[in-house]
Design an enzyme around this catalytic site. Sequence first.
Site, PDB file in Angstrom:
ATOM      1  N   THR A  11      44.690  40.581  33.637  1.00 49.78           N
ATOM      2  CA  THR A  11      45.941  41.353  33.633  1.00 49.78           C
ATOM      3  C   THR A  11      46.866  40.930  32.487  1.00 49.78           C
ATOM      4  O   THR A  11      47.349  41.761  31.718  1.00 49.78           O
ATOM      5  CB  THR A  11      46.664  41.156  34.985  1.00 49.78           C
ATOM      6  OG1 THR A  11      45.746  41.520  36.021  1.00 49.78           O
ATOM      7  CG2 THR A  11      47.910  42.001  35.076  1.00 49.78           C
ATOM      8  N   GLY A 110      51.623  30.639  36.494  1.00 51.64           N
ATOM      9  CA  GLY A 110      50.939  30.132  37.682  1.00 51.64           C
ATOM     10  C   GLY A 110      50.617  28.652  37.600  1.00 51.64           C
ATOM     11  O   GLY A 110      50.208  28.043  38.582  1.00 51.64           O
ATOM     12  N   CYS A 140      56.573  35.928  35.874  1.00 53.16           N
ATOM     13  CA  CYS A 140      57.254  37.217  35.733  1.00 53.16           C
ATOM     14  C   CYS A 140      58.644  37.189  36.360  1.00 53.16           C
ATOM     15  O   CYS A 140      59.626  37.649  35.762  1.00 53.16           O
ATOM     16  CB  CYS A 140      56.409  38.318  36.364  1.00 53.16           C
ATOM     17  SG  CYS A 140      55.725  37.878  37.983  1.00 53.16           S
ATOM     18  N   ASN A 141      58.746  36.657  37.583  1.00 57.46           N
ATOM     19  CA  ASN A 141      60.051  36.625  38.260  1.00 57.46           C
ATOM     20  C   ASN A 141      61.025  35.694  37.543  1.00 57.46           C
ATOM     21  O   ASN A 141      62.202  36.034  37.381  1.00 57.46           O
ATOM     22  CB  ASN A 141      59.865  36.167  39.716  1.00 57.46           C
ATOM     23  CG  ASN A 141      59.379  37.303  40.594  1.00 57.46           C
ATOM     24  OD1 ASN A 141      59.960  38.385  40.599  1.00 57.46           O
ATOM     25  ND2 ASN A 141      58.311  37.071  41.340  1.00 57.46           N
ATOM     26  N   ARG A 168      55.977  42.242  45.040  1.00 55.87           N
ATOM     27  CA  ARG A 168      54.800  43.088  45.311  1.00 55.87           C
ATOM     28  C   ARG A 168      53.694  42.196  45.913  1.00 55.87           C
ATOM     29  O   ARG A 168      53.558  41.032  45.547  1.00 55.87           O
ATOM     30  CB  ARG A 168      54.334  43.793  44.032  1.00 55.87           C
ATOM     31  CG  ARG A 168      53.987  42.875  42.834  1.00 55.87           C
ATOM     32  CD  ARG A 168      52.583  42.312  42.939  1.00 55.87           C
ATOM     33  NE  ARG A 168      52.156  41.502  41.830  1.00 55.87           N
ATOM     34  CZ  ARG A 168      51.939  40.192  41.902  1.00 55.87           C
ATOM     35  NH1 ARG A 168      52.171  39.522  43.007  1.00 55.87           N
ATOM     36  NH2 ARG A 168      51.456  39.537  40.857  1.00 55.87           N
ATOM     37  N   HIS A 194      61.126  29.937  43.257  1.00 52.68           N
ATOM     38  CA  HIS A 194      61.598  30.590  42.030  1.00 52.68           C
ATOM     39  C   HIS A 194      62.860  29.943  41.469  1.00 52.68           C
ATOM     40  O   HIS A 194      63.015  29.821  40.256  1.00 52.68           O
ATOM     41  CB  HIS A 194      61.831  32.078  42.297  1.00 52.68           C
ATOM     42  CG  HIS A 194      60.614  32.746  42.872  1.00 52.68           C
ATOM     43  ND1 HIS A 194      60.403  32.852  44.235  1.00 52.68           N
ATOM     44  CD2 HIS A 194      59.535  33.286  42.273  1.00 52.68           C
ATOM     45  CE1 HIS A 194      59.239  33.455  44.447  1.00 52.68           C
ATOM     46  NE2 HIS A 194      58.691  33.726  43.280  1.00 52.68           N
ATOM     47  N   GLY A 195      63.790  29.543  42.382  1.00 53.94           N
ATOM     48  CA  GLY A 195      65.024  28.908  41.911  1.00 53.94           C
ATOM     49  C   GLY A 195      64.721  27.633  41.117  1.00 53.94           C
ATOM     50  O   GLY A 195      65.142  27.494  39.958  1.00 53.94           O
ATOM     51  N   HIS A 220      58.106  44.040  41.168  1.00 52.37           N
ATOM     52  CA  HIS A 220      58.985  43.277  42.048  1.00 52.37           C
ATOM     53  C   HIS A 220      60.378  43.912  41.970  1.00 52.37           C
ATOM     54  O   HIS A 220      60.711  44.566  40.981  1.00 52.37           O
ATOM     55  CB  HIS A 220      59.154  41.834  41.570  1.00 52.37           C
ATOM     56  CG  HIS A 220      57.890  41.050  41.416  1.00 52.37           C
ATOM     57  ND1 HIS A 220      57.056  40.747  42.461  1.00 52.37           N
ATOM     58  CD2 HIS A 220      57.332  40.456  40.328  1.00 52.37           C
ATOM     59  CE1 HIS A 220      56.047  40.000  42.031  1.00 52.37           C
ATOM     60  NE2 HIS A 220      56.181  39.821  40.728  1.00 52.37           N
TER      61      HIS A 220
HETATM   62  N1  NAP Z   1      49.530  39.296  37.230  1.00 54.48           N
HETATM   63  C1  NAP Z   1      50.774  38.922  37.282  1.00 54.48           C
HETATM   64  O1  NAP Z   1      51.580  39.546  37.938  1.00 54.48           O
HETATM   65  C2  NAP Z   1      51.260  37.715  36.535  1.00 54.48           C
HETATM   66  C3  NAP Z   1      52.539  37.736  36.019  1.00 54.48           C
HETATM   67  C4  NAP Z   1      53.005  36.642  35.284  1.00 54.48           C
HETATM   68  C5  NAP Z   1      52.199  35.532  35.151  1.00 54.48           C
HETATM   69  N2  NAP Z   1      50.945  35.539  35.699  1.00 54.48           N
HETATM   70  C6  NAP Z   1      50.144  34.334  35.513  1.00 54.48           C
HETATM   71  O2  NAP Z   1      49.209  34.567  34.477  1.00 54.48           O
HETATM   72  C7  NAP Z   1      48.000  33.852  34.738  1.00 54.48           C
HETATM   73  C8  NAP Z   1      46.862  34.849  34.745  1.00 54.48           C
HETATM   74  O3  NAP Z   1      47.105  35.795  35.758  1.00 54.48           O
HETATM   75  P1  NAP Z   1      46.434  37.232  35.738  1.00 54.48           P
HETATM   76  O4  NAP Z   1      47.186  38.043  36.729  1.00 54.48           O
HETATM   77  O5  NAP Z   1      46.296  37.745  34.358  1.00 54.48           O
HETATM   78  O6  NAP Z   1      45.017  36.889  36.345  1.00 54.48           O
HETATM   79  P2  NAP Z   1      43.698  37.786  36.292  1.00 54.48           P
HETATM   80  O7  NAP Z   1      44.055  39.228  36.193  1.00 54.48           O
HETATM   81  O8  NAP Z   1      42.861  37.336  37.418  1.00 54.48           O
HETATM   82  O9  NAP Z   1      43.058  37.373  34.907  1.00 54.48           O
HETATM   83  C9  NAP Z   1      42.515  36.118  34.676  1.00 54.48           C
HETATM   84  C10 NAP Z   1      41.221  36.318  33.915  1.00 54.48           C
HETATM   85  O10 NAP Z   1      40.672  35.055  33.551  1.00 54.48           O
HETATM   86  C11 NAP Z   1      39.262  35.174  33.637  1.00 54.48           C
HETATM   87  N3  NAP Z   1      38.741  33.840  33.908  1.00 54.48           N
HETATM   88  C12 NAP Z   1      38.498  33.243  35.103  1.00 54.48           C
HETATM   89  N4  NAP Z   1      38.083  31.974  34.922  1.00 54.48           N
HETATM   90  C13 NAP Z   1      38.062  31.762  33.582  1.00 54.48           C
HETATM   91  C14 NAP Z   1      37.707  30.661  32.767  1.00 54.48           C
HETATM   92  N5  NAP Z   1      37.305  29.502  33.300  1.00 54.48           N
HETATM   93  N6  NAP Z   1      37.813  30.803  31.431  1.00 54.48           N
HETATM   94  C15 NAP Z   1      38.202  31.968  30.870  1.00 54.48           C
HETATM   95  N7  NAP Z   1      38.533  33.047  31.598  1.00 54.48           N
HETATM   96  C16 NAP Z   1      38.470  32.947  32.944  1.00 54.48           C
HETATM   97  C17 NAP Z   1      38.988  36.164  34.733  1.00 54.48           C
HETATM   98  O11 NAP Z   1      37.962  37.070  34.430  1.00 54.48           O
HETATM   99  P3  NAP Z   1      36.430  36.737  34.411  1.00 54.48           P
HETATM  100  O12 NAP Z   1      36.158  35.729  35.484  1.00 54.48           O
HETATM  101  O13 NAP Z   1      35.797  38.051  34.624  1.00 54.48           O
HETATM  102  O14 NAP Z   1      36.229  36.210  33.045  1.00 54.48           O
HETATM  103  C18 NAP Z   1      40.222  37.042  34.773  1.00 54.48           C
HETATM  104  O15 NAP Z   1      40.018  38.292  34.155  1.00 54.48           O
HETATM  105  C19 NAP Z   1      48.244  33.097  36.042  1.00 54.48           C
HETATM  106  O16 NAP Z   1      48.773  31.831  35.754  1.00 54.48           O
HETATM  107  C20 NAP Z   1      49.310  33.938  36.703  1.00 54.48           C
HETATM  108  O17 NAP Z   1      50.062  33.223  37.650  1.00 54.48           O
HETATM  109  C21 NAP Z   1      50.447  36.619  36.350  1.00 54.48           C
END
Ligand code: NAP
Length: 338
Positions: A11, A110, A140-141, A168, A194-195, A220
């Site tokens: 994502t 995360g 994000c938050n 969400r 979050h705070g 959110h």
């Molecule tokens: N989504 C949100 O709302 C959001 C917002 C802000 C921050 N974040 C933070 O951003 C980070 C990523 O979140 P995301 O939502 O983007 O997660 P995600 O959609 O699950 O994407 C993470 C990707 O990493 C890949 N992956 C898994 N293990 C891996 C490894 N060892 N090496 C390389 N790639 C690997 C996974 O795909 P494959 O296993 O298919 O390779 C997956 O596509 C987290 O810390 C999250 O807390 C997320």
Amino acid sequence: MIQVAVNGYGTIGKRVADAVAAQPDMEVLGVAKTRPNYEARGAVDRGYDLYAAIEDRADRFAEEGIEIAGLVDELVAGADVVVDACPSGVGEANLELYAEHGVPALLQGGEDADAVDVSFNARANYEAAEGADAVRVVSCNTTGLARLVAPLEEAYGIEKVRATLVRRGGDPAQSGRGPINDILPNPVELPSHHGPDVNTIFPDLAIDTLGLKVPATLMHMHSVNVTLEAEPAADEVRELLAGEDRLFLIDGSYDIDGSGALKEFALDAGRPRGDLWENGIWADSVSMEGHDLYLFQAIHQESDVVPENVDAIRAVLGAAGREESMRTTDEALGVGAL
Ligand SMILES: NC(=O)c1ccc[n+]([C@@H]2O[C@H](COP(=O)([O-])OP(=O)(O)OC[C@H]3O[C@@H](n4cnc5c(N)ncnc54)[C@H](OP(=O)(O)O)[C@@H]3O)[C@@H](O)[C@H]2O)c1
């Protein structure tokens, strides 16, 4: 050109890769994934060199007819900076790999704040990231709150922030998350995490946050109360916030009544993936009662951290100052152009 590796192409990673590719001073050196799924095909279709993140599983890409350029180790070795957008916890484990190659790394929200040298929000503490080995672009938050707090603190001083975060349940593609039909106080204990996370950016800010989770995937929603030291008129606050490119004031005449219409608006505006990089603040909700400011803001969890990641790249490398970086990022993407 700054050579950027993106490790973790989900994502956040795929959005950051596209945002990097749009910048005049950086290039996507390659992206890394563990599995040959549709996102792997999408990366190749977009012209990104694809690297296998796990050596033992590298053959699977060829078996699915997807060409890879090598292993993640080679990608990191050639990069000026790595954006790690792996699932929570994996980023911290990857820090050893980045350190071995002496390449600075940006982790995502995360990850634990203690795992990095500095937590980052471009508007609030850009300069703190310069020269760091590991930076965490806050969640994000927290990004949404930091963008709001920074101009208010500068203009009026802040006595206390109280924010209720209606979160969400999962992202649109996360079919396994919920709740499906419930409203959860989450976490039940106060304050929510979050705070304290905002305090990694503003250590002295008095802030209490409460969290809920609801059956929604689009965005959110924050209900925010900020007790200011000054007593400005609501119009003045509106004007201040409208002057920030990463805050989008939703005019009442747009008739946008919630996150669904806001997402549709972003799609109509031609935003890639319907992304809303800015905080969406309902202009008519901006109200003053004495020293107390109240407002509602929508946070598009999948995309608001994307411009912040781009700025963090320039910040760690000392490639530009804050204003220049934010301007370059925003112009290249169209942030603030709604
Ligand atoms: N989504 C949100 O709302 C959001 C917002 C802000 C921050 N974040 C933070 O951003 C980070 C990523 O979140 P995301 O939502 O983007 O997660 P995600 O959609 O699950 O994407 C993470 C990707 O990493 C890949 N992956 C898994 N293990 C891996 C490894 N060892 N090496 C390389 N790639 C690997 C996974 O795909 P494959 O296993 O298919 O390779 C997956 O596509 C987290 O810390 C999250 O807390 C997320």
